[in-house]
Enzyme design. Structure first.
Site, PDB file in Angstrom:
ATOM      1  N   GLY A 147      -7.291   3.160 -10.396  1.00  0.00           N
ATOM      2  CA  GLY A 147      -6.955   4.241  -9.441  1.00  0.00           C
ATOM      3  C   GLY A 147      -8.043   4.222  -8.347  1.00  0.00           C
ATOM      4  O   GLY A 147      -8.486   3.131  -7.947  1.00  0.00           O
ATOM      5  N   SER A 148      -8.236   5.399  -7.784  1.00  0.00           N
ATOM      6  CA  SER A 148      -9.119   5.559  -6.726  1.00  0.00           C
ATOM      7  C   SER A 148     -10.649   5.392  -6.851  1.00  0.00           C
ATOM      8  O   SER A 148     -11.189   5.196  -8.091  1.00  0.00           O
ATOM      9  CB  SER A 148      -9.078   7.025  -6.120  1.00  0.00           C
ATOM     10  OG  SER A 148      -9.627   7.978  -6.961  1.00  0.00           O
ATOM     11  N   GLU A 163     -10.227  -0.827 -11.824  1.00  0.00           N
ATOM     12  CA  GLU A 163      -9.933  -1.338 -10.868  1.00  0.00           C
ATOM     13  C   GLU A 163      -9.949  -0.512  -9.719  1.00  0.00           C
ATOM     14  O   GLU A 163      -9.128   0.692  -9.808  1.00  0.00           O
ATOM     15  CB  GLU A 163      -8.580  -2.124 -10.823  1.00  0.00           C
ATOM     16  CG  GLU A 163      -7.932  -2.715  -9.813  1.00  0.00           C
ATOM     17  CD  GLU A 163      -6.547  -3.059  -9.984  1.00  0.00           C
ATOM     18  OE1 GLU A 163      -5.805  -2.586  -9.105  1.00  0.00           O
ATOM     19  OE2 GLU A 163      -6.324  -3.877 -11.041  1.00  0.00           O
ATOM     20  N   CYS A 201      -2.222  -2.400  -5.081  1.00  0.00           N
ATOM     21  CA  CYS A 201      -3.887  -2.725  -5.067  1.00  0.00           C
ATOM     22  C   CYS A 201      -4.168  -3.946  -4.406  1.00  0.00           C
ATOM     23  O   CYS A 201      -5.318  -4.268  -4.070  1.00  0.00           O
ATOM     24  CB  CYS A 201      -4.475  -2.850  -6.465  1.00  0.00           C
ATOM     25  SG  CYS A 201      -3.456  -3.749  -7.600  1.00  0.00           S
ATOM     26  N   GLU A 243     -10.813   1.046   1.975  1.00  0.00           N
ATOM     27  CA  GLU A 243      -9.509   0.679   1.636  1.00  0.00           C
ATOM     28  C   GLU A 243      -8.378   2.081   2.135  1.00  0.00           C
ATOM     29  O   GLU A 243      -8.990   3.241   2.124  1.00  0.00           O
ATOM     30  CB  GLU A 243      -9.178   0.713   0.332  1.00  0.00           C
ATOM     31  CG  GLU A 243      -7.689   0.624  -0.122  1.00  0.00           C
ATOM     32  CD  GLU A 243      -7.540   0.655  -1.554  1.00  0.00           C
ATOM     33  OE1 GLU A 243      -6.475   0.025  -2.194  1.00  0.00           O
ATOM     34  OE2 GLU A 243      -8.633   1.314  -2.510  1.00  0.00           O
TER      35      GLU A 243
END
Length: 503
Positions: free
Chosen positions: A238-239, A262, A299, A388
């Site tokens: 996730g974030s 992640e 991702c 990101e």
């Protein structure tokens, strides 16, 4: 079509709750689901702990059969899962069917992996009773399951990284019961997949507490799950913001536990000069396709390109602009993700010394491709340009020379992937880049695009922070099972007490 339970699955029982929440379908009526609570988390985790004393000591053959049964039950419900997935996420049928195939494929892959037994890292140092000056005892070593594991479903993969996704499959393969915190972006899909797991539990006569699904509820429910004293590890995709908050909670527990998160990656691509002199057009078109695949909601989306100023670089930029300008807006997974994309790309495109090249407009819950450029010197001076942006946003970093390209590489945060595009005349520069890139990323590619992660033994899907919170772990491939194991040595034990896998 399978019917939704609209409840939590806790130790084989479908449990309702007074608090409710609704999904956000792309079209059609919303569905209402029971919302999670701290009390339900406690019930699920305690059931997982009880199940561990049986499931953690099942044979590898029994667990392999269980994983295959889950895959079979998912396929039985395949059409219903796809229909619900398109309703909740807007992902096309072909994408969801492909993802379902990956989900069932990796369940069967893990079954084969545990049957082979390599993941156990078995070692035996036989006793040396006559060794001087001191004898050596008989020592055997093997990996053992750690206990109940909490898994957080991912927004962008409603199947492959969610309820029965890679983290869940790896934990079950290791012998660890799982409590899944379903993602609110696709509770209907989670409901149907949980039904498949429940059916497999019953068919294989596994303990009921081996799997539970807690749906929805406030953020505090997720916090209660990672802080529960019986949870031994957490898997998360996730974030950066959300993952870091959970990571800190895991580290701050009275008994800290590992958090395998992640979190974020821009997956830079380095386009070397000779490559650009001969293949700029084709490389730009390939990059545009990768950048916009699935509305950029991967991702491994290659959000940053690094190249040295040249005629080939100009050709690349022109071709990328043309290709991205032709891509229509695409539906995003949730309204929140769409809003975050718009804010992120606007922030970077509007920063000082950044030039906006493509600024596509899109309606609610949609994303249109965006492209911007910045000089390497300005990139190096502003750390926020490396943030990101989850969606089809590309930033091209233009260097003056090879030395500046090396400086950009050294300034990178941790990444899931780094990619080199090169031809034979670029090998000297590539050799200088390689030590840097392998230090920065979990996977280094040549002449390809990082979207698409192969499920196999040699895959590393992780990297230095913030790509992941544990640089030595992968969330894809057989090595991911090791996240939920710990090594135990057995000294001078009689055969009756040694695990069968060590005899």
């Amino acid at each position: 079509m399978s019917m939704l339970q609209r409840k939590h699955l806790i130790a084989g029982a479908w449990v309702d709750a007074e608090d409710r929440f609704e999904n956000q379908p792309v079209e059609g009526p919303a569905d209402s689901f029971a919302a999670g609570s701290d009390a339900l988390v406690d019930q699920a985790v305690r059931a997982a702990e009880e199940a561990f004393w049986t499931f953690g000591y099942t044979t590898r053959a029994a667990r392999a059969a269980f994983l295959r049964a889950i895959a079979d039950e998912i396929e039985v419900r395949g059409d219903a899962i796809t229909a619900m997935g398109t309703k909740e996420t807007g992902l096309p049928t072909a994408r969801l069917e492909g993802e379902r195939g990956r989900t069932t494929g990796q369940l069967r892959y893990f079954a084969q992996a545990i049957e082979a037994g390599d993941y156990l890292d078995r070692t035996h140092d036989a006793a040396l009773p006559d060794r001087a000056p001191l004898p050596r005892p008989d020592l055997r070593l093997m990996q053992r399951p750690i206990g109940p594991v909490a898994i957080f479903g991912a927004s962008n993969f409603p199947l492959a990284f969610s309820t029965a996704g890679g983290d869940t499959a790896a934990a079950l393969a290791a012998g660890c019961p799982v409590v899944v915190r379903g993602h609110p972006a696709h509770p209907g899909v989670s409901d149907l997949v949980a039904q498949a797991i429940d059916a497999a539990i019953k068919a294989c006569d596994m303990p009921a507490g081996v799997f539970s699904l807690i749906q929805g509820g406030p953020l505090e429910v997720g916090a209660a799950l990672v802080q529960h004293p019986l949870i031994k590890a957490v898997g998360f995709t996730g974030s950066l913001r959300g993952g870091r908050a959970l990571f800190d909670l895991c580290a701050g527990r009275p008994v800290p536990i590992p958090f395998f998160g992640e979190l974020g990656s821009v997956n830079p691509m380095f386009l070397l000069p000779e490559l650009l002199a001969s293949k700029a057009q084709a490389t730009a078109e390939g990059w545009a396709a990768s950048l916009t695949m699935g509305a950029g909601q991967f991702c491994t989306n290659p959000g940053v390109v690094v190249m040295i100023k040249s005629e080939g670089a100009d050709t690349f930029l022109q071709a990328a602009e043309a290709a991205l300008s032709e891509v229509a807006p695409q539906v995003m997974l949730t309204d929140g993700i769409s809003q975050a994309y718009t804010a992120g790309q606007s922030k970077i495109s509007g920063a000082d010394n950044v030039t906006s090249v493509v600024a596509g407009e899109a309606g609610p819950r949609c994303a249109a491709p965006s492209l911007a450029t910045v000089a390497a010197s300005d990139w190096l001076a502003d750390d926020t340009l490396a943030d990101e942006v989850f969606g089809p946003f590309g930033l091209v970093v233009v260097c003056e020379n090879a030395e500046e390209m090396l400086a950009v590489a050294k300034g990178l945060h941790g990444q899931l992937t780094c990619t080199l595009h090169l031809v034979s005349g670029d090998e000297a520069l590539a050799q200088n880049l390689m030590p840097i890139l392998e230090h920065k990323a979990g996977r280094v590619l040549a002449n390809g695009f990082p979207t698409g992660v192969e499920v196999c033994d040699a895959m590393m899907h992780g990297g230095p922070y913030p790509a992941s919170t544990n640089f030595g772990a992968t969330s894809v491939g057989a090595m991911s099972i090791r996240r939920f194991l710990r090594a135990v040595s057995y000294q001078n034990l009689p055969d009756a007490l040694i695990p069968q896998d060590l005899l």
